[in-house]
Design an enzyme around this catalytic site. Structure first.
Site, PDB file in Angstrom:
ATOM      1  N   HIS A 104       0.858  -1.182   0.000  1.00 35.92           N
ATOM      2  CA  HIS A 104       0.000   0.000   0.000  1.00 35.92           C
ATOM      3  C   HIS A 104       0.890   1.226   0.000  1.00 35.92           C
ATOM      4  CE1 HIS A 104      -3.068   2.876   1.264  1.00 35.92           C
ATOM      5  NE2 HIS A 104      -3.933   1.988   0.811  1.00 35.92           N
ATOM      6  N   ASP A 119      -7.931  -5.420   0.283  1.00 30.33           N
ATOM      7  CA  ASP A 119      -8.443  -6.265  -0.802  1.00 30.33           C
ATOM      8  C   ASP A 119      -8.058  -7.731  -0.661  1.00 30.33           C
ATOM      9  OD1 ASP A 119      -9.742  -4.259  -2.315  1.00 30.33           O
ATOM     10  OD2 ASP A 119      -7.781  -3.480  -2.858  1.00 30.33           O
TER      11      ASP A 119
HETATM   12  N1  CMC Z   1       4.126  -7.497  -4.980  1.00 29.63           N
HETATM   13  C1  CMC Z   1       5.471  -7.463  -5.167  1.00 29.63           C
HETATM   14  N2  CMC Z   1       6.236  -6.370  -4.996  1.00 29.63           N
HETATM   15  C2  CMC Z   1       5.610  -5.247  -4.623  1.00 29.63           C
HETATM   16  C3  CMC Z   1       4.215  -5.195  -4.403  1.00 29.63           C
HETATM   17  C4  CMC Z   1       3.471  -6.373  -4.588  1.00 29.63           C
HETATM   18  N3  CMC Z   1       2.146  -6.373  -4.395  1.00 29.63           N
HETATM   19  N4  CMC Z   1       3.861  -3.942  -4.042  1.00 29.63           N
HETATM   20  C5  CMC Z   1       4.989  -3.226  -4.041  1.00 29.63           C
HETATM   21  N5  CMC Z   1       6.054  -4.013  -4.384  1.00 29.63           N
HETATM   22  C6  CMC Z   1       7.473  -3.615  -4.423  1.00 29.63           C
HETATM   23  C7  CMC Z   1       7.783  -2.777  -5.651  1.00 29.63           C
HETATM   24  O1  CMC Z   1       8.187  -3.588  -6.733  1.00 29.63           O
HETATM   25  C8  CMC Z   1       8.881  -1.888  -5.138  1.00 29.63           C
HETATM   26  O2  CMC Z   1      10.059  -2.653  -5.071  1.00 29.63           O
HETATM   27  P1  CMC Z   1      11.513  -1.942  -5.305  1.00 29.63           P
HETATM   28  O3  CMC Z   1      11.642  -0.939  -4.213  1.00 29.63           O
HETATM   29  O4  CMC Z   1      12.480  -3.055  -5.237  1.00 29.63           O
HETATM   30  O5  CMC Z   1      11.410  -1.304  -6.668  1.00 29.63           O
HETATM   31  C9  CMC Z   1       8.460  -1.607  -3.682  1.00 29.63           C
HETATM   32  O6  CMC Z   1       7.684  -2.746  -3.295  1.00 29.63           O
HETATM   33  C10 CMC Z   1       7.626  -0.344  -3.510  1.00 29.63           C
HETATM   34  O7  CMC Z   1       6.524  -0.428  -4.409  1.00 29.63           O
HETATM   35  P2  CMC Z   1       5.912   0.781  -5.212  1.00 29.63           P
HETATM   36  O8  CMC Z   1       5.268   0.285  -6.448  1.00 29.63           O
HETATM   37  O9  CMC Z   1       6.949   1.863  -5.353  1.00 29.63           O
HETATM   38  O10 CMC Z   1       4.838   1.304  -4.181  1.00 29.63           O
HETATM   39  P3  CMC Z   1       3.581   2.168  -4.504  1.00 29.63           P
HETATM   40  O11 CMC Z   1       3.278   2.894  -3.245  1.00 29.63           O
HETATM   41  O12 CMC Z   1       3.783   2.989  -5.723  1.00 29.63           O
HETATM   42  O13 CMC Z   1       2.449   1.104  -4.841  1.00 29.63           O
HETATM   43  C11 CMC Z   1       0.592  -0.340  -4.662  1.00 29.63           C
HETATM   44  C12 CMC Z   1       1.428   0.751  -3.972  1.00 29.63           C
HETATM   45  C13 CMC Z   1      -0.652  -0.608  -3.812  1.00 29.63           C
HETATM   46  C14 CMC Z   1       0.120   0.162  -6.032  1.00 29.63           C
HETATM   47  C15 CMC Z   1       1.448  -1.620  -4.803  1.00 29.63           C
HETATM   48  O14 CMC Z   1       1.860  -2.083  -3.535  1.00 29.63           O
HETATM   49  C16 CMC Z   1       0.715  -2.716  -5.578  1.00 29.63           C
HETATM   50  O15 CMC Z   1       0.724  -2.714  -6.817  1.00 29.63           O
HETATM   51  N6  CMC Z   1       0.047  -3.667  -4.840  1.00 29.63           N
HETATM   52  C17 CMC Z   1      -0.753  -4.680  -5.495  1.00 29.63           C
HETATM   53  C18 CMC Z   1      -2.103  -4.088  -5.881  1.00 29.63           C
HETATM   54  C19 CMC Z   1      -3.005  -3.917  -4.676  1.00 29.63           C
HETATM   55  O16 CMC Z   1      -3.160  -4.789  -3.840  1.00 29.63           O
HETATM   56  N7  CMC Z   1      -3.672  -2.749  -4.629  1.00 29.63           N
HETATM   57  C20 CMC Z   1      -4.662  -2.441  -3.588  1.00 29.63           C
HETATM   58  C21 CMC Z   1      -4.243  -1.288  -2.736  1.00 29.63           C
HETATM   59  S1  CMC Z   1      -5.255  -1.146  -1.256  1.00 29.63           S
HETATM   60  C22 CMC Z   1      -6.818  -0.728  -1.806  1.00 29.63           C
HETATM   61  C23 CMC Z   1      -6.891   0.592  -2.447  1.00 29.63           C
HETATM   62  O17 CMC Z   1      -6.411   1.580  -1.889  1.00 29.63           O
HETATM   63  O18 CMC Z   1      -7.467   0.659  -3.522  1.00 29.63           O
END
Ligand code: CMC
Length: 437
Positions: A314, A372
């Protein structure tokens, strides 16, 4: 360019300096959360913009609705913890709280419920609107279209400068979302639309419109109704996420609330946001069995593989999402009540969670299960097809969106939202005739 916090003597400003300039920026203090550096005069004073494309360090507005402390896993609505609200509250009570700042008295709640109940029907001509969609349309596509179309049917509440119009639009949206959601589902399965029943409470009425068929009596199951109510409460608001920010940005131009909520629905649909609940179930399906978990954990960790563990991570929570904790409990209750405690998806999810939480990749990045992760398992057990999961999120989040929209419209300092950019395209060049290209 260096940025440092101001000295103790001058503890309400920050200094930003570099490249021949130095500027004192006011430090704004909220009631909770980190101080905020006010950069509104930056461009005027220095000719420079800031760059924060994912809004990772930028407060886009001032708000009094919801507070999140992502490091501690805290979520408060108007100061009340989500745990207390989910345990004791009723969804419409939480809606009232979000919309009106305070918990309602008994009579205030009664009159709010009455207003919502008497706005649940939709204009009968809207049923024809549904029928224009292809049968196989995703219900989120139908929601985007139908909610946007509300502005074509309710002209009498579109004056955003009139508080009474804003109030009626807010109540109409909260009231009609269950009806529209259930109709989107009924249309997709070829069953007749079921009219709302005013003698039922909000959640029971929604389940009635979803699962009743004319030929059979629909029996409400109190445990499922309670779980649904909890899911609605846990999704009601979440401060400035992508869809809420979309609603605010759309509304900042003066667009009507129905159009703004349709914009929010579109933003919610993506798998990185509200679409993740549907994606979690697809992922569990794909993994298939506990013995395949390692392969998928490895895929999630592989930077060359686009696969991510859906329902994990998140932007704000760097701790267990408090909404996921509450839903994990509900998942057990619901599956138990339905006599499917051994539902293979739950077993798979629990094992996946355990393995991920003990893996240094997820630990180092503070990736925990989010809201989720468990909601899809509960909804599937209750009989919702996975295409409806994000629709339910939209239904429940509508009150948060409209509370933020109202707060923005009522803010005397509100301006149209207009971000700037870091341009990296072509320099100015001469137009050349097509024959010379
Ligand atoms: N699986 C594997 N690696 C992950 C995941 C994941 N679900 N989420 C983040 N990472 C890694 C990412 O690759 C990055 O690694 P590195 O630092 O080595 O490059 C690090 O963790 C930070 O991730 P980010 O993409 O920079 O973080 P963000 O804040 O931009 O993304 C997120 C947040 C929710 C989009 C992401 O965690 C994700 O895609 N999660 C899966 C989708 C999900 O479950 N979404 C629901 C969110 S909660 C409900 C809502 O608010 O709608």
């Amino acid at each position: 360019m260096s940025e440092k916090k101001s000295s103790k003597e001058n503890n309400d400003s920050a200094v930003l300096s570099g490249d021949g300039f130095s500027i004192n920026l006011p430090l704004l203090k909220g009631s909770l959360g980190p101080d905020v550096i006010d950069i509104r005069s930056l461009y005027k004073d220095t000719g420079k913009f800031t760059f924060d494309s994912g809004f990772t360090s930028t407060a886009s507005c001032e708000s009094q609705i919801t507070f999140i402390d992502g490091d501690e896993g805290v979520l408060l609505h108007r100061g009340y913890s989500i745990e207390e609200l989910a345990e004791n509250g009723d969804y419409l009570e939480v809606c009232y709280l979000l919309l009106n700042s305070e918990l309602p008295s008994k009579s205030e709640l009664e009159s709010f419920k009455k207003s919502i109940t008497y706005h649940t029907m939709i204009h009968d001509q809207m049923t024809d609107f549904f029928k224009g969609f292809r049968r196989a349309a995703h219900p989120m596509a139908v929601m985007c279209g139908v909610v946007g179309a509300l502005s074509a049917f309710y002209h009498d509440s579109l004056d955003i400068d009139d508080p009474q119009h804003r109030l009626i639009s807010a109540h109409r949206l909260v009231a009609k979302m269950p009806t529209i959601s259930a109709m989107a589902y009924k249309f997709s399965v070829g069953q007749p639309f079921i009219y709302p029943s005013n003698k039922l409470d909000y959640v029971s009425n929604f389940l009635h419109m979803m699962f009743s068929v004319p030929g059979e009596h629909f029996e409400q199951n109190q445990i499922l109704t309670k779980a649904m109510s909890r899911i609605f409460i846990l999704h009601a608001d979440h401060e400035q996420n992508a869809s809420t920010s979309t609603v605010r940005l759309a509304g900042s131009s003066g667009a009507n609330p129905f159009a703004c909520i349709a914009a929010g629905i579109a933003s919610l649909w993506g798998p990185a946001h509200g679409g993740a609940n549907e994606a979690v179930l697809k992922m569990l399906n794909q993994i298939g069995s506990v013995k395949n978990i390692k392969e998928y954990i490895d895929k999630a960790k592989d930077k060359n593989d686009p696969f991510r563990l859906m329902g994990f991570g998140h932007r704000v929570y760097k701790n267990y999402d408090p909404r996921a904790t509450a839903l994990k409990e509900s998942a057990h209750e619901v599956l138990n009540s339905l006599g499917v405690e051994n539902e293979p998806f739950l077993e798979l999810a629990l094992k996946l969670e355990e393995i991920a939480l003990n893996d240094s990749y997820f630990q180092d990045r503070k990736l925990f299960p989010n809201v989720d992760f468990y909601s899809g398992i509960i909804l599937k057990a209750m009989g919702f097809p996975s295409s409806m999961f994000t629709v339910l999120f939209a239904l429940a989040r509508t009150v948060g969106w409209i509370a933020h929209w109202t707060e923005m419209i009522e803010d005397p300092n509100q301006k149209i939202g207009r971000p700037r950019q870091l341009y990296t395209g072509s320099m100015r060049r001469k137009y050349s005739d097509i024959s010379d290209r």
